[in-house]
Design a protein around this motif. Sequence first.
Motif, PDB file in Angstrom:
ATOM      1  N   HIS A  75      63.525  -4.823  45.824  1.00 50.76           N
ATOM      2  CA  HIS A  75      64.110  -4.754  44.608  1.00 50.76           C
ATOM      3  C   HIS A  75      63.159  -4.864  43.477  1.00 50.76           C
ATOM      4  O   HIS A  75      62.951  -5.927  43.285  1.00 50.76           O
ATOM      5  N   ALA A  76      62.594  -3.994  42.680  1.00 59.11           N
ATOM      6  CA  ALA A  76      61.579  -4.024  41.951  1.00 59.11           C
ATOM      7  C   ALA A  76      62.176  -4.363  40.471  1.00 59.11           C
ATOM      8  O   ALA A  76      63.265  -4.012  40.439  1.00 59.11           O
ATOM      9  N   PRO A  77      61.514  -4.894  39.774  1.00 57.25           N
ATOM     10  CA  PRO A  77      60.007  -5.362  40.147  1.00 57.25           C
ATOM     11  C   PRO A  77      60.077  -6.695  40.877  1.00 57.25           C
ATOM     12  O   PRO A  77      60.931  -7.587  40.747  1.00 57.25           O
ATOM     13  N   ILE A  78      58.955  -6.906  41.543  1.00 51.24           N
ATOM     14  CA  ILE A  78      58.888  -8.086  42.708  1.00 51.24           C
ATOM     15  C   ILE A  78      57.490  -8.356  42.882  1.00 51.24           C
ATOM     16  O   ILE A  78      56.379  -7.718  42.636  1.00 51.24           O
ATOM     17  N   TYR A  79      57.170  -9.570  43.297  1.00 47.89           N
ATOM     18  CA  TYR A  79      55.769 -10.032  43.680  1.00 47.89           C
ATOM     19  C   TYR A  79      55.164  -8.926  44.493  1.00 47.89           C
ATOM     20  O   TYR A  79      55.704  -8.717  45.629  1.00 47.89           O
ATOM     21  N   SER A  80      53.805  -8.971  44.457  1.00 42.57           N
ATOM     22  CA  SER A  80      52.966  -8.021  45.260  1.00 42.57           C
ATOM     23  C   SER A  80      53.111  -8.534  46.680  1.00 42.57           C
ATOM     24  O   SER A  80      52.748  -7.936  47.563  1.00 42.57           O
ATOM     25  N   GLU A  81      53.068 -10.033  46.715  1.00 43.56           N
ATOM     26  CA  GLU A  81      52.989 -10.533  48.275  1.00 43.56           C
ATOM     27  C   GLU A  81      53.864  -9.832  49.113  1.00 43.56           C
ATOM     28  O   GLU A  81      53.636  -9.818  50.383  1.00 43.56           O
ATOM     29  N   PHE A 267      52.525  -4.059  39.042  1.00 40.57           N
ATOM     30  CA  PHE A 267      53.885  -4.093  39.577  1.00 40.57           C
ATOM     31  C   PHE A 267      54.487  -2.740  39.696  1.00 40.57           C
ATOM     32  O   PHE A 267      54.242  -1.875  38.706  1.00 40.57           O
ATOM     33  N   ASP A 268      55.200  -2.575  40.614  1.00 36.28           N
ATOM     34  CA  ASP A 268      55.988  -1.248  40.864  1.00 36.28           C
ATOM     35  C   ASP A 268      56.859  -1.221  39.609  1.00 36.28           C
ATOM     36  O   ASP A 268      57.599  -1.945  39.134  1.00 36.28           O
ATOM     37  N   THR A 269      56.952   0.143  39.303  1.00 34.79           N
ATOM     38  CA  THR A 269      57.840   0.846  38.094  1.00 34.79           C
ATOM     39  C   THR A 269      57.315   0.454  36.857  1.00 34.79           C
ATOM     40  O   THR A 269      57.699   1.073  35.779  1.00 34.79           O
ATOM     41  N   LEU A 270      56.020  -0.342  36.832  1.00 35.20           N
ATOM     42  CA  LEU A 270      55.379  -0.438  35.372  1.00 35.20           C
ATOM     43  C   LEU A 270      54.014   0.001  35.210  1.00 35.20           C
ATOM     44  O   LEU A 270      53.413   0.274  36.212  1.00 35.20           O
ATOM     45  N   VAL A 275      52.722  -6.340  29.445  1.00 31.41           N
ATOM     46  CA  VAL A 275      52.053  -7.451  29.609  1.00 31.41           C
ATOM     47  C   VAL A 275      52.865  -8.490  29.628  1.00 31.41           C
ATOM     48  O   VAL A 275      53.999  -8.614  29.124  1.00 31.41           O
ATOM     49  N   ARG A 276      52.598  -9.685  30.298  1.00 28.76           N
ATOM     50  CA  ARG A 276      53.434 -10.813  30.448  1.00 28.76           C
ATOM     51  C   ARG A 276      52.970 -11.983  29.900  1.00 28.76           C
ATOM     52  O   ARG A 276      51.632 -12.344  30.139  1.00 28.76           O
TER      53      ARG A 276
END
Length: 295
Positions: A75-81, A267-270, A275-276
């Motif tokens: 369920h995005a957004p989510i850690y790439s790990e 990040f998926d969908t971004l 930026v964060r």
Amino acid sequence: ITDFSSNINFVKPNVAMPENLDVLHAYNSDGYAVLKAAISDKYGVKPENIELYNGASAAIFSLFAHLKPKSVTLHAPIYSEYKKAAAIVGAQICNSGELSVFVNPSTPDGVLREITPHSQTIVDESFLDFTDGASLMGEAEDNKELYIVKSLTKYYGAAGVRVGFVASHGENIARLGASEPLWKLSSFDAYYMSEALKDGGFDGRSRTQNDANRELLRGVLDECGLFERVYDGKANFLLAKLRNINAQTLQTHLAKHKILVRNCANFDTLDDSYVRFAVKETRHIETLKEALCGL
């Protein structure tokens, strides 16, 4: 360097080093009982429902190796790990996988979610302590389909102290533990985190200071005119969408001021308009304000 890309708590717990350093020299022959007891007291989950890991990332890869899902919903957004872990076990990423994975609050936007597990589910609550969101930790003991992943090092402000854990039904924990090495945390890691968890005033200090500085940071981002939107995140970071420039341009400018920010393009969908910014001390936010005003 002021690192706004690193979302480590700028508030630190009170941890005193032991007078007798022998505590750091011996093997943890009791299965890290002291650390598990401290986690149990803090998060209300029994020691037998806890499996420790050398950080949350290690927990993620171990969980996927154990569960071996054929398909997974991230369920995005989510850690790439999580995406890497799925690829390693050959799991197909789809909209209706046999395993569902949530991060709450989600990253990098910091939005709290209401999650009701219906099938095999992993919920990552690594940043939930920064918020007033409800935890599913209490349900993990009785629900064989639920796994809670928790990083302790982000919230307790010590990225180099690698401690994370999985909370789940006792049978799940027994199976996970059977494939784990006997000694996987250093004595220092176990001692430091045990002491950090005992700091009864830490939650109050952390919430008060992080809430105040998050709003200070939000004001700086809103007022500088560079951003189309600053998301209403509840954790110790804020996601912002740039208006007329991309993340690389912003990073290049801020680098001149020795400031780092997180490009969220992976990040998926971004994309690279996002930026964060991690919440930091007031003086660092003032430094950021000056740098943004010069762009």
